[in-house]
Scaffold this motif. Sequence first.
Motif, mmCIF file in Angstrom:
data_model
loop_
_atom_site.group_PDB
_atom_site.id
_atom_site.type_symbol
_atom_site.label_atom_id
_atom_site.label_comp_id
_atom_site.label_asym_id
_atom_site.label_seq_id
_atom_site.Cartn_x
_atom_site.Cartn_y
_atom_site.Cartn_z
ATOM 1 N N GLY A 155 0.815 -1.208 0.000
ATOM 2 C CA GLY A 155 0.000 0.000 0.000
ATOM 3 C C GLY A 155 0.851 1.262 0.000
ATOM 4 O O GLY A 155 0.509 2.247 -0.643
ATOM 5 N N GLY A 156 1.989 1.214 0.718
ATOM 6 C CA GLY A 156 2.887 2.359 0.739
ATOM 7 C C GLY A 156 3.424 2.691 -0.636
ATOM 8 O O GLY A 156 3.550 3.871 -1.003
ATOM 9 N N VAL A 157 3.761 1.658 -1.413
ATOM 10 C CA VAL A 157 4.240 1.882 -2.781
ATOM 11 C C VAL A 157 3.174 2.621 -3.585
ATOM 12 O O VAL A 157 3.473 3.588 -4.307
ATOM 13 C CB VAL A 157 4.593 0.548 -3.464
ATOM 14 N N SER A 158 1.922 2.196 -3.465
ATOM 15 C CA SER A 158 0.847 2.800 -4.248
ATOM 16 C C SER A 158 0.529 4.217 -3.800
ATOM 17 O O SER A 158 0.508 5.154 -4.602
ATOM 18 C CB SER A 158 -0.421 1.941 -4.156
ATOM 19 N N ILE A 159 0.277 4.379 -2.503
ATOM 20 C CA ILE A 159 -0.237 5.677 -2.057
ATOM 21 C C ILE A 159 0.835 6.759 -2.103
ATOM 22 O O ILE A 159 0.574 7.891 -2.526
ATOM 23 C CB ILE A 159 -0.865 5.554 -0.646
ATOM 24 N N PHE A 160 2.078 6.415 -1.726
ATOM 25 C CA PHE A 160 3.152 7.408 -1.821
ATOM 26 C C PHE A 160 3.514 7.666 -3.281
ATOM 27 O O PHE A 160 3.773 8.799 -3.676
ATOM 28 C CB PHE A 160 4.388 6.937 -1.051
ATOM 29 N N GLY A 161 3.534 6.596 -4.087
ATOM 30 C CA GLY A 161 3.891 6.738 -5.490
ATOM 31 C C GLY A 161 2.880 7.548 -6.264
ATOM 32 O O GLY A 161 3.238 8.463 -7.024
ATOM 33 N N VAL A 162 1.592 7.234 -6.071
ATOM 34 C CA VAL A 162 0.550 7.978 -6.784
ATOM 35 C C VAL A 162 0.529 9.432 -6.319
ATOM 36 O O VAL A 162 0.444 10.362 -7.137
ATOM 37 C CB VAL A 162 -0.828 7.317 -6.565
ATOM 38 N N THR A 163 0.612 9.649 -5.023
ATOM 39 C CA THR A 163 0.570 11.009 -4.495
ATOM 40 C C THR A 163 1.715 11.861 -5.055
ATOM 41 O O THR A 163 1.527 13.035 -5.397
ATOM 42 C CB THR A 163 0.639 10.994 -2.955
ATOM 43 N N ALA A 164 2.893 11.272 -5.164
ATOM 44 C CA ALA A 164 4.067 12.028 -5.606
ATOM 45 C C ALA A 164 4.106 12.244 -7.120
ATOM 46 O O ALA A 164 4.592 13.282 -7.584
ATOM 47 C CB ALA A 164 5.342 11.320 -5.147
ATOM 48 N N PHE A 165 3.578 11.283 -7.905
ATOM 49 C CA PHE A 165 3.864 11.316 -9.348
ATOM 50 C C PHE A 165 2.642 11.349 -10.264
ATOM 51 O O PHE A 165 2.809 11.494 -11.470
ATOM 52 C CB PHE A 165 4.710 10.089 -9.729
#
Length: 416
Positions: free
Chosen positions: A249-259
């Motif tokens: 979930g961290g990969v998705s939520i941090f990744g989507v939020t940042a990029f």
Amino acid sequence: MTDTALSAPLENNNRQQRLSVLLNVIATFIISISMGMCAIIFPVTLERIGLNTSTIGIIMSLETIASFILSLFLPALLRTLGMRAGMVLSTLLRVPMIILLGFTDDLSLWVLAVFVNGVGCFTFLVLLQTWVNSIPFRRHRGLMVALYSTSISVGLAVGPIVLRFADELLPTMQPYMSLVFSMLKITIAEGETVSRHFEFVLAALISLLAVVPILFGLLLVPSFKLSGKSRIFNTIMNAKGPMFAVAMGGVSIFGVTAFITLYGLKNNLSVEDASLLLTFFMLGGLALEAPITWISDFFDRRYVIVVSAFLCMVCAVYLPIAIYERYQAWALLFVWGGVIGAVYSTALALLGERFEGDELIEANAGYSMMDAAGGTAGILLIGFFMDVFGPDGLPYVIMFSSILYFSFALTRYRVE
């Protein structure tokens, strides 16, 4: 032994349980507003100072690094201070740091203050998380825990809105600020500089307000006092399913939020349409996270996490197709935000059912550490693969992380 004397009365007192949840959610919401404000004023101020994007990114990543490091020392912190003192002292860490950042352009002070503020914010949030997860709900645990997670999302969304009205509050507050500055012998320029200082002061005041609900309900906060050695890594390995789900979930939520905004721009969306991709992702978390987690109260939570992980993978697969039709992309991001938010809340509820006492503290520390590890890895990998493969590096990395977790889950959970 762990002192959990307050848990017993709570177990049979629905009124105290509801009051504990209410105070917890209010405190979480308020601190998240301040964090949402800082997420904007910190990088904007750093850019004004003249730093390049890479340096700004490194400084902003210190908050995630702080959360990862503190996860390792959380049991020791509680062993020394306890829950109640930890919540109050974390306020004394973050509030002065936010104010300091409004009055300095020194890079070394920024590095120190951003890190210490990250420690204070993370300590406060993880202790709130431990509190809500320790409440002995007889039913609807998933829904109650989802309220905590949803209050973070709402607060982060409200933060930028508060900033938009800061200029309207400035004329009212400026006389008081000038009085305080003169008492402290702080010399500042007029006009825009005052406005910039006010934004930091306002964020600090809101951060300070977050401790007020805690003080009102101080007796309801469980008085965990840990003894013995920390076993965070053992706890992670004893709960691989929810822990690995949080990392995914961290990969998705941090990744989507940042990029995701950059992804939209690289696929020829306008700035307005690209920014709405993130908006719909956050709205999906607000609208769908609590209902999906509530559904897990009636089913095996492990399978709800697996289904949510599969839907996350499907969203990543279809993003490169849907991005060319903005309405389809917005709908996809809406669903994506909901299912990835449900992974977080359902995993947290599952840990609350499985662990108690000392082990619950270690489980929450492990949960936060896996979240930070997944988020950091996701941001770094997505940035690298977007440079190598173009914008589709974003869904590729998230697809891969979802497939990894989904494959792991298929080997662990029997389907009958």
